[in-house]
Design a protein around this motif. Structure first.
Motif, short mmCIF file in Angstrom:
data_model
loop_
_atom_site.label_atom_id
_atom_site.label_comp_id
_atom_site.label_asym_id
_atom_site.label_seq_id
_atom_site.Cartn_x
_atom_site.Cartn_y
_atom_site.Cartn_z
N LEU A 202 43.69 31.12 38.74
CA LEU A 202 42.48 30.47 38.24
C LEU A 202 41.22 31.07 38.85
CD1 LEU A 202 43.70 26.76 38.09
CD2 LEU A 202 43.21 28.27 36.16
N ALA A 203 41.30 31.49 40.10
CA ALA A 203 40.17 32.18 40.71
C ALA A 203 39.90 33.49 39.97
CB ALA A 203 40.43 32.44 42.19
N ASN A 204 40.94 34.23 39.66
CA ASN A 204 40.76 35.49 38.94
C ASN A 204 40.34 35.26 37.49
OD1 ASN A 204 41.41 36.99 41.19
ND2 ASN A 204 43.57 37.21 40.64
N ARG A 449 32.34 42.92 41.08
CA ARG A 449 32.51 44.37 41.20
C ARG A 449 33.97 44.73 41.42
NH1 ARG A 449 27.85 44.24 44.69
NH2 ARG A 449 29.22 44.64 46.48
N ALA A 450 34.65 43.96 42.30
CA ALA A 450 36.04 44.27 42.63
C ALA A 450 36.95 44.09 41.44
CB ALA A 450 36.50 43.40 43.80
N VAL A 451 36.80 42.98 40.71
CA VAL A 451 37.69 42.72 39.57
C VAL A 451 37.37 43.68 38.42
CG1 VAL A 451 38.45 41.00 37.89
CG2 VAL A 451 38.03 40.33 40.26
N MET A 452 36.08 43.99 38.22
CA MET A 452 35.74 44.96 37.18
C MET A 452 36.30 46.33 37.52
SD MET A 452 32.06 46.00 35.57
CE MET A 452 31.96 47.35 34.38
N VAL A 476 49.66 42.52 36.58
CA VAL A 476 49.66 42.74 38.02
C VAL A 476 48.27 42.52 38.59
CG1 VAL A 476 50.03 44.46 39.84
CG2 VAL A 476 51.59 44.36 37.88
N LEU A 477 47.25 42.99 37.90
CA LEU A 477 45.87 42.89 38.39
C LEU A 477 45.40 41.44 38.49
CD1 LEU A 477 44.19 45.84 36.43
CD2 LEU A 477 45.00 45.82 38.80
N VAL A 478 45.76 40.61 37.51
CA VAL A 478 45.27 39.23 37.55
C VAL A 478 46.02 38.37 38.55
CG1 VAL A 478 44.47 39.32 35.15
CG2 VAL A 478 46.76 38.41 35.65
N ARG A 479 47.12 38.88 39.09
CA ARG A 479 47.85 38.15 40.12
C ARG A 479 47.49 38.63 41.53
NH1 ARG A 479 52.45 38.07 36.19
NH2 ARG A 479 53.12 35.89 35.99
N ALA A 480 46.61 39.63 41.61
CA ALA A 480 46.24 40.19 42.91
C ALA A 480 45.21 39.33 43.61
CB ALA A 480 45.70 41.62 42.72
N THR A 481 45.01 39.59 44.89
CA THR A 481 43.99 38.89 45.67
C THR A 481 42.79 39.80 45.84
OG1 THR A 481 45.68 37.65 46.88
CG2 THR A 481 43.51 37.77 47.88
N TYR A 482 41.60 39.27 45.53
CA TYR A 482 40.38 40.08 45.60
C TYR A 482 39.42 39.48 46.63
CZ TYR A 482 42.13 42.13 41.30
OH TYR A 482 42.91 42.77 40.37
#
Length: 482
Positions: A202-204, A449-452, A476-482
């Motif tokens: 949800l954060a992502n 910036r990190a997610v983009m 994989v990207l949407v399950r990562a921690t940013y």
């Protein structure tokens, strides 16, 4: 190494153990369990204790000394209650169940022999796990899962995926049988794993929605300080502030008023955050709560020892909390799908239809809408309240059930489907921003910036092609921690 003290267990630590971290019982927890065992034994000498000197369920009025003999009843109880069905659960789920049960036992309300808890910790650390199947619990204690665990510890059942026991118990005392299985540890564990995954997702998803907002030149007025102050709940106000920080300084708005899928982001995100937080607080309590039935309390040293027969094992609140979180996520599906739809619309992105390479009729990301809609269908089906279900069992002795076990499995399914919707939106928003010539360095928010930047690692090829690999990467990207 995670220490289990029976007083507190972080939900994140349960996830670590689920994925292989080892555990140890604190000396204080062992002392607490030993005192609880003495208290239970002293109480049983002066009054009947359910499951220790009586049968269970509709047999609660049967005295063991008159009917079956206490020496053999415990093993019979474990064998009779171990039946389950369906597909075996995965190793992380079973490990999470075992550490939740270990934490509950360490709280000292069961009266169980501390040696049983030590054996459970040894089993977990050896990664020799019971095979637990999907059907068995109804939200009133996961009796089959835990009885099957006991049979595995006794060597009567083969472990999941083989393996050799680090020990073999020769017997299981009747006094320790019901205290071991009287828990909803599996249901709670599944809720914890879903909660922790949803917390990150949800954060992502919030940041990905901000990327869509930027790609469609949204109007930040909807997230201004006056709007946040007027919000109907603190969570909605906080969501408005969060989004404002993400999108501040990203460009001039294209409209006076945006579509709902952009303008109502504070309500959408705030309601999800509110329900997620409520579920988290409940789970933090449940992983160390004395929901044992009967609940052992007091001390024989001062004559306060006793047991309380109760119904706290009925996971009514857990079912309700899972249901309300499901509803919040399900209600957001319409706006999530609409953002994906508008990212395909030239009127909002100033690109070719479906973010295609040109206007020659290429389909671009068209089919990703269908994938997201299928995932949304799963979430909406899961949002049908499980807490409205009920059943009458055991010759009428148990006339209700919370079905929290169903609600938590649905919540895990919802997390999986939400990852798909978020991955589709990430893929589309990243493509739109790339085609617009935008770069992460333009934006003030480090998180945006990190997610983009992560989204721009997806292929720059916008010609019609198979997008399955792109979507797998986006998952994989949407399950990562940013």
């Amino acid at each position: 190494m995670i220490e289990i003290d029976g007083l507190q267990l972080d939900l994140s630590d349960i996830v670590y153990v689920a994925h292989g971290q080892q555990v140890r019982l604190s000396p204080e927890a062992l002392a607490r369990m030993a005192e609880s065992q003495r208290s239970a034994e002293a109480t049983a000498r002066r009054r009947p204790v359910y499951g220790r000197s009586t049968g269970v369920g509709a047999n609660r009025t049967v005295s063991l000394s008159a009917r079956d003999g206490q020496d053999s009843h415990g093993l019979k109880l474990l064998r009779s209650h171990a039946v389950d069905a369906g597909r075996p659960l995965d190793r992380p789920t079973v490990r999470a169940m075992l550490v939740v049960r270990l934490s509950q036992l360490a709280a000292g309300g069961s009266g169980i022999n501390p040696a049983v808890a030590e054996s459970l910790a040894e089993l977990l650390n050896a990664d020799v796990l019971p095979e637990v199947r999907e059907f068995g619990g109804i939200g009133t204690a996961d009796l089959p899962a835990l009885a099957g665990t006991a049979l595995t510890m006794l060597g009567e059942r083969k472990p999941l995926d083989g393996g050799s026991l680090p020990f073999r118990l020769e017997q299981w005392a009747t006094a320790d049988a019901l205290p071991f299985i009287s828990s909803s540890a599996l249901t709670i564990a599944q809720a914890v794993l879903a909660h922790q995954e949803l917390e990150r997702l949800l954060a992502n998803a919030t940041t990905v929605a901000a990327m869509s907002f930027v790609a469609m030149s949204g109007n930040t007025e909807a997230f201004g300080p006056a709007v946040a102050a007027a919000a109907d709940t603190p969570a909605v106000g906080e969501a408005a502030r969060t989004i404002r920080v993400l999108v501040e300084g990203t460009g001039d708005p294209a409209r006076i008023q945006d579509p709902y899928c952009l303008r109502t982001l504070p309500q959408i995100i705030g309601s999800q955050a509110e329900e997620l937080q409520a579920l988290g607080k409940l789970l933090e309590r449940l992983v160390t709560a004395g929901n044992e039935n009967p609940l052992v309390h007091g001390s024989p040293a001062d004559g306060t020892n006793d047991v309380a027969h109760h119904g706290l094992f009925q996971m009514t609140n857990l079912a309700r909390r899972a249901d309300t979180l499901q509803l919040a996520i399900g209600a957001a599906c319409a706006t999530s799908l609409r953002r994906i739809d508008l990212l395909c619309d030239p009127n909002y992105t100033r690109q070719h239809p479906f973010l295609a390479a040109d206007g020659s009729g290429q389909s671009g990301v068209m089919m990703l809408e269908y994938v997201a809609a299928a995932a949304a269908g799963r979430i909406r089906a899961n949002a049908q309240p499980s807490s409205l279900q009920t059943v009458v069992l055991s010759l009428g002795a148990e006339e209700d059930a919370s079905f929290a076990s169903v609600a938590t499995v649905q919540l895990q399914s919802t997390a999986h489907a939400l990852a798909t919707i978020t991955a589709v939106e990430l893929l589309c928003a990243s493509r739109a921003l790339r085609l617009q010539g935008r770069s992460p360095g333009e934006f003030a928010s480090p998180r945006l910036r990190a997610v983009m930047a992560a989204g721009l690692t997806l292929s720059a090829d916008v010609e019609d092609r198979d997008l399955r690999g792109d979507l797998d990467t986006a998952h994989v990207l949407v399950r990562a921690t940013y």
